[in-house]
Design an enzyme around this catalytic site. Structure first.
Site, PDB file in Angstrom:
ATOM      1  N   CYS A  16     -16.322  30.436 131.781  1.00 40.38           N
ATOM      2  CA  CYS A  16     -15.290  30.279 132.813  1.00 40.38           C
ATOM      3  C   CYS A  16     -15.498  28.922 133.469  1.00 40.38           C
ATOM      4  O   CYS A  16     -16.231  28.064 132.936  1.00 40.38           O
ATOM      5  CB  CYS A  16     -15.316  31.428 133.815  1.00 40.38           C
ATOM      6  SG  CYS A  16     -16.847  31.579 134.756  1.00 40.38           S
ATOM      7  N   ASN A  19     -18.947  29.572 136.282  1.00 42.19           N
ATOM      8  CA  ASN A  19     -20.073  30.383 135.770  1.00 42.19           C
ATOM      9  C   ASN A  19     -20.801  31.116 136.905  1.00 42.19           C
ATOM     10  O   ASN A  19     -22.013  31.320 136.846  1.00 42.19           O
ATOM     11  CB  ASN A  19     -21.060  29.533 134.948  1.00 42.19           C
ATOM     12  CG  ASN A  19     -22.090  30.353 134.165  1.00 42.19           C
ATOM     13  OD1 ASN A  19     -23.238  29.950 134.025  1.00 42.19           O
ATOM     14  ND2 ASN A  19     -21.705  31.487 133.648  1.00 42.19           N
ATOM     15  N   CYS A  21     -18.615  33.706 138.674  1.00 48.01           N
ATOM     16  CA  CYS A  21     -17.822  34.933 138.896  1.00 48.01           C
ATOM     17  C   CYS A  21     -17.502  35.631 137.569  1.00 48.01           C
ATOM     18  O   CYS A  21     -18.134  36.633 137.208  1.00 48.01           O
ATOM     19  CB  CYS A  21     -16.533  34.617 139.650  1.00 48.01           C
ATOM     20  SG  CYS A  21     -16.796  34.033 141.342  1.00 48.01           S
ATOM     21  N   ARG A  22     -16.513  35.108 136.829  1.00 52.41           N
ATOM     22  CA  ARG A  22     -16.000  35.854 135.680  1.00 52.41           C
ATOM     23  C   ARG A  22     -16.959  35.914 134.491  1.00 52.41           C
ATOM     24  O   ARG A  22     -17.228  36.999 133.971  1.00 52.41           O
ATOM     25  CB  ARG A  22     -14.657  35.253 135.223  1.00 52.41           C
ATOM     26  CG  ARG A  22     -13.550  35.422 136.235  1.00 52.41           C
ATOM     27  CD  ARG A  22     -12.365  34.527 135.923  1.00 52.41           C
ATOM     28  NE  ARG A  22     -12.682  33.114 136.134  1.00 52.41           N
ATOM     29  CZ  ARG A  22     -11.891  32.106 135.850  1.00 52.41           C
ATOM     30  NH1 ARG A  22     -10.710  32.345 135.298  1.00 52.41           N
ATOM     31  NH2 ARG A  22     -12.255  30.868 136.103  1.00 52.41           N
ATOM     32  N   SER A  23     -17.471  34.765 134.045  1.00 51.58           N
ATOM     33  CA  SER A  23     -18.281  34.799 132.812  1.00 51.58           C
ATOM     34  C   SER A  23     -19.633  35.490 132.991  1.00 51.58           C
ATOM     35  O   SER A  23     -20.052  36.233 132.092  1.00 51.58           O
ATOM     36  CB  SER A  23     -18.420  33.416 132.176  1.00 51.58           C
ATOM     37  OG  SER A  23     -19.097  32.507 133.016  1.00 51.58           O
ATOM     38  N   ASP A 134      -8.979  33.829 138.145  1.00 49.57           N
ATOM     39  CA  ASP A 134     -10.119  33.352 138.934  1.00 49.57           C
ATOM     40  C   ASP A 134     -10.120  34.078 140.289  1.00 49.57           C
ATOM     41  O   ASP A 134      -9.163  33.965 141.056  1.00 49.57           O
ATOM     42  CB  ASP A 134      -9.938  31.833 139.131  1.00 49.57           C
ATOM     43  CG  ASP A 134     -11.102  31.206 139.861  1.00 49.57           C
ATOM     44  OD1 ASP A 134     -11.946  31.942 140.385  1.00 49.57           O
ATOM     45  OD2 ASP A 134     -11.147  29.965 139.895  1.00 49.57           O
TER      46      ASP A 134
HETATM   47  P1  4NP Z   1     -15.510  31.424 137.988  1.00 49.43           P
HETATM   48  O1  4NP Z   1     -14.946  31.216 139.486  1.00 49.43           O
HETATM   49  O2  4NP Z   1     -14.927  30.304 137.146  1.00 49.43           O
HETATM   50  O3  4NP Z   1     -14.997  32.762 137.594  1.00 49.43           O
HETATM   51  O4  4NP Z   1     -17.024  31.344 138.094  1.00 49.43           O
HETATM   52  C1  4NP Z   1     -15.100  30.011 140.185  1.00 49.43           C
HETATM   53  C2  4NP Z   1     -16.247  29.787 140.917  1.00 49.43           C
HETATM   54  C3  4NP Z   1     -16.411  28.614 141.618  1.00 49.43           C
HETATM   55  C4  4NP Z   1     -15.419  27.659 141.593  1.00 49.43           C
HETATM   56  C5  4NP Z   1     -14.269  27.869 140.854  1.00 49.43           C
HETATM   57  C6  4NP Z   1     -14.115  29.045 140.131  1.00 49.43           C
HETATM   58  N1  4NP Z   1     -15.564  26.464 142.351  1.00 49.43           N
HETATM   59  O5  4NP Z   1     -14.634  25.660 142.366  1.00 49.43           O
HETATM   60  O6  4NP Z   1     -16.626  26.244 142.964  1.00 49.43           O
END
Ligand code: 4NP
Length: 168
Positions: A16, A19, A21-23, A134
C-alpha cells in the site's frame, strides 16, 4: 499471473502507500488464516509501502486496535518496497490503482509485471470495491471496512492457492 500455479513456499507481498494501515493488516490476516489452517512453513508473507513516511514504525495504532478486536496481532515494521522484492516474491498485491501504477513503473520485465495482482481482484463480498480504500483520514468505520474487505480477499486468495495444491 495464474495464481493457481504458484510454487511452494508461496511468496506473497502486500503493498500500500504508507505500509502502516492496509498492507500490514492484509499480512496479518493472511498469516492468521495460514496459521489456523496449518502449514505456515509453506508461506512467506510480508508487506511494504510505496512511500517512505513511516519506515521502522509499527502499524497505525487505530488499525492495530481494530485488527486486535478480530484476533490479529499486527507487529510488522514499516518498510519501503524495493526492486529486490520483484525477485523475492511471486505475487505482489497492491491495494489500489496508485500503488499498482507505482509497482508497474518499478517492474523491469513483463514477467515481473505479471506478478502484480490487485487485492480487489480477490474480493467478492457484497460491498465489492475496485480497490481497498485508504482509511488513514477515515473514522472507525473506514478501518472496519478495510478489515472486512481484507478478510474476504485473503480467504479467497488462500483458497485459490491451496485448491491448486490439491489438484496436482
Ligand atoms: P496505508 O495508509 O497506505 O494503508 O498504510 C496510509 C498511511 C499513511 C499515509 C498515507 C496512507 N501517509 O500519508 O502518511
Amino acid at each position: 499471473m495464474n495464481v493457481r500455479s504458484l510454487p511452494v513456499p508461496r511468496k506473497i507481498l502486500f503493498v500500500c502507500l504508507g505500509n502502516i494501515c492496509r498492507s500490514p493488516a492484509a499480512e496479518g490476516v493472511l498469516r492468521h488464516i495460514v496459521a489456523s489452517e496449518g502449514y505456515p512453513g509453506e508461506w512467506e508473507i510480508d508487506s511494504a509501502g510505496t512511500g517512505r513516511y513511516h519506515i521502522g514504525d509499527l502499524p497505525d495504532q487505530r488499525m492495530r486496535i481494530h485488527a486486535r478486536r478480530r484476533g490479529y496481532d499486527l507487529t510488522h515494521r514499516c518498510r519501503q518496497v524495493t526492486r529486490a522484492d520483484f525477485s523475492r516474491f511471486d505475487l505482489i498485491i497492491p491495494m489500489d490503482a496508485s500503488n499498482e501504477a507505482d509497482l508497474r513503473r518499478m517492474a523491469s520485465t513483463l514477467e515481473e509485471e505479471a506478478r502484480i495482482v490487485p487485492m480487489a481482484s480477490f474480493v467478492d463480498m457484497a460491498i465489492r470495491c475496485d480497490h481497498i480504500p485508504d482509511p488513514y483520514y477515515e473514522g472507525a468505520e473506514g478501518f472496519e471496512k478495510v478489515l472486512d474487505l481484507l478478510e474476504n480477499g485473503c480467504w479467497n486468495l488462500y483458497r485459490k492457492l491451496t485448491d491448486a495444491g490439491q489438484q496436482q
